[in-house]
Design a protein around this motif. Structure first.
Motif, PDB file in Angstrom:
ATOM      1  N   ARG A  50       1.899   6.099  -7.348  1.00 15.15           N
ATOM      2  CA  ARG A  50       0.792   6.835  -7.967  1.00 15.15           C
ATOM      3  C   ARG A  50       1.021   8.341  -7.970  1.00 15.15           C
ATOM      4  O   ARG A  50       0.355   9.069  -8.699  1.00 15.15           O
ATOM      5  CB  ARG A  50      -0.534   6.523  -7.255  1.00 15.15           C
ATOM      6  CG  ARG A  50      -1.038   5.124  -7.456  1.00 15.15           C
ATOM      7  CD  ARG A  50      -1.436   4.833  -8.862  1.00 15.15           C
ATOM      8  NE  ARG A  50      -2.522   5.716  -9.248  1.00 15.15           N
ATOM      9  CZ  ARG A  50      -2.838   6.011 -10.494  1.00 15.15           C
ATOM     10  NH1 ARG A  50      -2.155   5.524 -11.474  1.00 15.15           N
ATOM     11  NH2 ARG A  50      -3.826   6.816 -10.765  1.00 15.15           N
ATOM     12  N   ARG A  51       1.955   8.823  -7.143  1.00 13.11           N
ATOM     13  CA  ARG A  51       2.260  10.255  -7.135  1.00 13.11           C
ATOM     14  C   ARG A  51       2.930  10.688  -8.434  1.00 13.11           C
ATOM     15  O   ARG A  51       2.778  11.818  -8.863  1.00 13.11           O
ATOM     16  CB  ARG A  51       3.187  10.596  -5.965  1.00 13.11           C
ATOM     17  CG  ARG A  51       2.472  10.592  -4.648  1.00 13.11           C
ATOM     18  CD  ARG A  51       3.371  10.979  -3.530  1.00 13.11           C
ATOM     19  NE  ARG A  51       4.257  12.075  -3.897  1.00 13.11           N
ATOM     20  CZ  ARG A  51       5.327  12.443  -3.237  1.00 13.11           C
ATOM     21  NH1 ARG A  51       5.670  11.791  -2.155  1.00 13.11           N
ATOM     22  NH2 ARG A  51       6.062  13.442  -3.621  1.00 13.11           N
ATOM     23  N   VAL A  98       1.033   4.144  -3.017  1.00 13.98           N
ATOM     24  CA  VAL A  98       0.877   5.592  -2.812  1.00 13.98           C
ATOM     25  C   VAL A  98       2.055   6.347  -3.427  1.00 13.98           C
ATOM     26  O   VAL A  98       1.869   7.360  -4.120  1.00 13.98           O
ATOM     27  CB  VAL A  98       0.739   5.907  -1.300  1.00 13.98           C
ATOM     28  CG1 VAL A  98       0.853   7.391  -1.038  1.00 13.98           C
ATOM     29  CG2 VAL A  98      -0.577   5.376  -0.776  1.00 13.98           C
ATOM     30  N   VAL A  99       3.267   5.861  -3.191  1.00 14.53           N
ATOM     31  CA  VAL A  99       4.448   6.527  -3.741  1.00 14.53           C
ATOM     32  C   VAL A  99       4.456   6.477  -5.267  1.00 14.53           C
ATOM     33  O   VAL A  99       4.745   7.470  -5.933  1.00 14.53           O
ATOM     34  CB  VAL A  99       5.741   5.895  -3.165  1.00 14.53           C
ATOM     35  CG1 VAL A  99       6.975   6.351  -3.915  1.00 14.53           C
ATOM     36  CG2 VAL A  99       5.867   6.216  -1.694  1.00 14.53           C
ATOM     37  N   CYS A 143       0.560  -4.796  -6.564  1.00  9.21           N
ATOM     38  CA  CYS A 143       0.402  -4.095  -5.280  1.00  9.21           C
ATOM     39  C   CYS A 143      -1.044  -4.170  -4.806  1.00  9.21           C
ATOM     40  O   CYS A 143      -1.299  -4.462  -3.632  1.00  9.21           O
ATOM     41  CB  CYS A 143       0.809  -2.624  -5.409  1.00  9.21           C
ATOM     42  SG  CYS A 143       2.562  -2.342  -5.346  1.00  9.21           S
ATOM     43  N   ALA A 148       0.835  -1.205   0.000  1.00  6.60           N
ATOM     44  CA  ALA A 148       0.000   0.000   0.000  1.00  6.60           C
ATOM     45  C   ALA A 148       0.871   1.256   0.000  1.00  6.60           C
ATOM     46  O   ALA A 148       0.578   2.226  -0.708  1.00  6.60           O
ATOM     47  CB  ALA A 148      -0.930   0.001   1.208  1.00  6.60           C
ATOM     48  N   ALA A 149       1.943   1.233   0.773  1.00  2.00           N
ATOM     49  CA  ALA A 149       2.843   2.389   0.805  1.00  2.00           C
ATOM     50  C   ALA A 149       3.506   2.604  -0.554  1.00  2.00           C
ATOM     51  O   ALA A 149       3.615   3.741  -1.031  1.00  2.00           O
ATOM     52  CB  ALA A 149       3.899   2.195   1.887  1.00  2.00           C
ATOM     53  N   TYR A 150       3.935   1.529  -1.205  1.00  2.46           N
ATOM     54  CA  TYR A 150       4.535   1.678  -2.530  1.00  2.46           C
ATOM     55  C   TYR A 150       3.511   2.163  -3.546  1.00  2.46           C
ATOM     56  O   TYR A 150       3.828   2.973  -4.415  1.00  2.46           O
ATOM     57  CB  TYR A 150       5.161   0.367  -3.017  1.00  2.46           C
ATOM     58  CG  TYR A 150       5.753   0.529  -4.394  1.00  2.46           C
ATOM     59  CD1 TYR A 150       6.973   1.160  -4.555  1.00  2.46           C
ATOM     60  CD2 TYR A 150       5.078   0.104  -5.522  1.00  2.46           C
ATOM     61  CE1 TYR A 150       7.507   1.361  -5.820  1.00  2.46           C
ATOM     62  CE2 TYR A 150       5.609   0.293  -6.785  1.00  2.46           C
ATOM     63  CZ  TYR A 150       6.820   0.921  -6.930  1.00  2.46           C
ATOM     64  OH  TYR A 150       7.348   1.127  -8.183  1.00  2.46           O
TER      65      TYR A 150
END
Length: 132
Positions: free
Chosen positions: A87-88, A84-85, A111, A80-82
């Motif tokens: 998708r930025r 978010v990173v 992911c 989930a953290a990856y």
């Protein structure tokens, strides 16, 4: 021949949930995700995304050492953290159809699958009492 009163949709849902939980408790998805992240961000080297690789490989190590539920939680959280990173970063429409775009799409899809299946395995997983 199905039994009278048997509900086929319940059997299908249990099958999908069982499959997703088994996917979440496997050691292959975090290793595959670490491989795809490395393929994207090793050349040119990008520090932030490459920080996810050792954690995902450690998650696979945890799974192989008998902690599948804990491994599923780590995999789900770090996927989930990856996500978010990743998708930025914006991607041009034309670059979505090349080799890099296909690998990026595969990585983000993996992911998402890890988030759902790892979260399911972590939430409903059972830990065995370890004998000392």
């Amino acid at each position: 021949m199905p039994m009278p009163g048997a509900d086929k949709t319940t059997d299908a849902k249990e099958g999908v949930l069982t499959y997703m939980r088994a996917w979440g408790e496997s050691s292959v998805p975090p290793t595959a995700l670490a491989t795809l992240i490395t393929a994207q961000h090793f050349r040119p080297f990008q520090k932030l995304p490459m920080l996810f690789v050792p954690v995902l490989l450690f998650s696979s190590y945890l799974n192989l050492n008998g902690f599948p539920v804990d491994s599923a939680g780590v995999t789900s959280a770090w996927s989930a953290a990856y996500l978010v990173v990743a998708r930025r970063r914006k991607q041009a429409f034309t670059s979505k159809f090349g080799a890099r775009g296909a690998i990026r799409g595969l990585t983000l899809g993996l992911c998402a699958a890890n988030i759902v299946s790892g979260g399911l395995a972590y939430t409903f997983g059972k830990r065995e009492a370890r004998e000392e």
